[in-house]
Design an enzyme around this catalytic site. Structure first.
Site, short mmCIF file in Angstrom:
data_model
loop_
_atom_site.label_atom_id
_atom_site.label_comp_id
_atom_site.label_asym_id
_atom_site.label_seq_id
_atom_site.Cartn_x
_atom_site.Cartn_y
_atom_site.Cartn_z
N ASP A 22 -8.43 53.02 44.13
CA ASP A 22 -7.12 53.65 43.98
C ASP A 22 -7.20 55.03 44.63
O ASP A 22 -8.27 55.47 45.08
CB ASP A 22 -6.74 53.73 42.49
CG ASP A 22 -5.23 53.82 42.28
OD1 ASP A 22 -4.49 54.12 43.24
OD2 ASP A 22 -4.78 53.60 41.14
N HIS A 52 -2.74 59.54 37.30
CA HIS A 52 -2.37 60.52 38.33
C HIS A 52 -2.66 61.94 37.85
O HIS A 52 -2.94 62.83 38.66
CB HIS A 52 -0.89 60.41 38.69
CG HIS A 52 -0.54 59.15 39.41
ND1 HIS A 52 -0.27 57.97 38.77
CD2 HIS A 52 -0.41 58.88 40.74
CE1 HIS A 52 0.02 57.03 39.66
NE2 HIS A 52 -0.06 57.56 40.85
N ARG A 82 6.97 48.25 35.75
CA ARG A 82 6.27 47.69 36.91
C ARG A 82 5.53 46.40 36.52
O ARG A 82 5.17 45.61 37.40
CB ARG A 82 5.28 48.70 37.48
CG ARG A 82 5.91 49.97 38.01
CD ARG A 82 4.87 51.06 38.23
NE ARG A 82 3.93 50.71 39.28
CZ ARG A 82 2.80 51.38 39.51
NH1 ARG A 82 2.46 52.41 38.74
NH2 ARG A 82 2.00 51.01 40.49
N LYS A 93 -3.39 44.65 41.09
CA LYS A 93 -3.80 45.95 40.56
C LYS A 93 -3.25 46.11 39.13
O LYS A 93 -2.27 45.43 38.77
CB LYS A 93 -3.31 47.08 41.46
CG LYS A 93 -1.77 47.17 41.61
CD LYS A 93 -1.39 48.22 42.62
CE LYS A 93 0.13 48.40 42.66
NZ LYS A 93 0.57 49.36 43.67
N HIS A 94 -3.89 46.90 38.27
CA HIS A 94 -5.06 47.74 38.48
C HIS A 94 -6.18 47.19 37.61
O HIS A 94 -6.10 47.29 36.39
CB HIS A 94 -4.76 49.18 38.12
CG HIS A 94 -3.54 49.74 38.78
ND1 HIS A 94 -2.25 49.52 38.32
CD2 HIS A 94 -3.41 50.50 39.92
CE1 HIS A 94 -1.38 50.16 39.10
NE2 HIS A 94 -2.05 50.75 40.08
N ASP A 145 2.85 51.24 49.38
CA ASP A 145 3.15 50.84 48.00
C ASP A 145 4.62 50.46 47.94
O ASP A 145 5.50 51.33 47.91
CB ASP A 145 2.89 52.01 47.03
CG ASP A 145 1.51 51.97 46.42
OD1 ASP A 145 0.94 50.88 46.30
OD2 ASP A 145 1.00 53.04 46.06
N ARG A 197 9.21 52.26 48.67
CA ARG A 197 9.26 53.42 49.57
C ARG A 197 10.48 53.43 50.47
O ARG A 197 10.98 54.49 50.82
CB ARG A 197 8.00 53.49 50.43
CG ARG A 197 6.69 53.54 49.65
CD ARG A 197 6.65 54.66 48.64
NE ARG A 197 5.34 54.72 47.98
CZ ARG A 197 5.13 55.32 46.83
NH1 ARG A 197 6.13 55.92 46.20
NH2 ARG A 197 3.92 55.35 46.29
#
Length: 359
Positions: A259, A189, A146, A176-177, A63, A71
């Site tokens: 996901d 999450h 995002r 996504k998503h 990601d 990351r």
């Protein structure tokens, strides 16, 4: 043809014997990297090379979107902007010609895609789960900056440009998503978000980028969101969403990833909580080609072993059938040509020009 639908993770910065055993399993088709798997570029490059030596066909994923979801941020990696910065640039008219802001934003989005893909590929990473196609409705904290913009037309155009930049770097893309996570406030999450709009309303707004990017998207990741006026199941477990709408109405022919199945919104189905293998099988049965389970390697990886063993048992017992079409879609995400190493990339004119175009 063996179908390798599982994407898993590892705990550290190098492979352990258990990691090698799991990644060598024929049901495992990829692995996803996190910040904990990063020390520096040399270590990341060595890790990716070790993975490819074990299984050249494994899809090494991450990601890496830009902004707060990136990351790798040190040892030369470019700090990429959040996608909202590109949408904001679109709305600016910096010069005398109307639309100059939009043109600048499109150039910057292409540059972002190229830099993102080229830097990852220089270290051996095959694939990033980007771009985010969710609309910025203003209430979602998990999506937030995002998202490119509120307007689906702007989102589609900037995502197309970013995907073009990725393609220039030899990397596939993942929208996504699906069909849209930006309208709901809850974070999948930790909760189960519910979007009570009609199918007609969603297709006319949040899902429009998927329609307009037909032929551009190589992969899609559905949302862990329930749209009860369409289906009682979250989109990632819904044949209605994945097969009837995404494949049928919208004509999408690429790979579909679930996901992360460890998320709270992922495994509550039909009134009960599924284990990881059951959740993976439910996602595959609904129409996903690949099932993603993250962050389960940290305590020894027993959950990963249970996932692999559970899917293997289902195959032996005839409760799950491998799909040749799904495997071909997975393999199509692998880069077609080798990438230049880091030092060579740093001197490429296309890379240096892209850096100048970043916002």
């Amino acid at each position: 043809m063996q179908h390798a639908p599982l994407v898993i993770d590892i705990a550290g910065t190098a492979l352990t014997d258990d990691d090698r055993r799991r990644l060598a399993h024929p049901l495992v088709g990829g692995m996803i990297l996190f910040g904990r798997n990063w020390q520096d570029r040399a270590q990341l490059t060595a890790l990716c090379a070790e993975i490819k030596a074990l299984r050249p066909d494994l899809l090494v994923c991450v990601d890496h979107e830009g902004g707060r979801v990136q990351r790798f941020r040190t040892d030369g990696f470019t700090h990429l902007p959040p996608m909202r910065a590109l949408g904001a640039r679109w709305m600016q008219d910096a010069g005398p010609l109307p639309g100059e802001g939009a043109l600048a934003a499109m150039a910057a989005a292409t540059a972002c895609g190229y830099v993102l893909g080229a830097e990852l590929r220089a270290c051996g990473v095959d694939f990033s789960f980007t771009p985010v196609l969710d609309l910025d409705h203003g209430g979602s904290t998990v999506i937030g900056d995002r998202a490119f913009a509120r307007d689906p037309r702007v989102v589609a155009m900037l995502a197309r440009c970013l995907a073009h930049g990725l393609l220039q770097a030899g990397m596939a893309n993942c929208g996504k998503h699906f069909p849209g996570h930006g309208f709901v406030r809850a974070d999948s999450h930790t909760d189960m978000p519910v979007d009570r709009r009609s199918l007609k309303a969603i297709l006319a707004d949040d899902a429009q980028p998927y329609r307009w990017l037909d032929g551009v998207l190589t992969a899609v990741m559905p949302a862990h969101v329930v749209y009860p006026r369409v289906d009682a199941r979250p989109a990632g477990f819904s044949r209605r969403w994945l097969q009837d709408v995404l494949r049928g109405t919208l004509g999408f022919g690429g790979a579909i990833f679930s996901d992360d199945l460890s998320m709270a919104g992922a495994r509550r189905l039909d009134g009960r909580t599924l284990d990881y293998a059951e959740a993976a099988l439910a996602a595959l049965d609904a129409g996903c080609d690949l099932a993603l389970l993250c962050n389960q390697s940290l305590d020894g990886g027993e959950a990963l072993d249970a996932l692999i063993d559970g899917v293997a048992r289902a195959q032996v017992e005839g409760r799950w059938q491998p799909s040749e079409a799904s495997e071909l879609r997975r393999l199509a995400l692998l880069p077609l040509a080798p990438a230049p190493g880091w030092e060579a990339l740093m001197t490429q004119p296309a890379y240096m020009q892209a850096l100048w175009k970043l916002p």
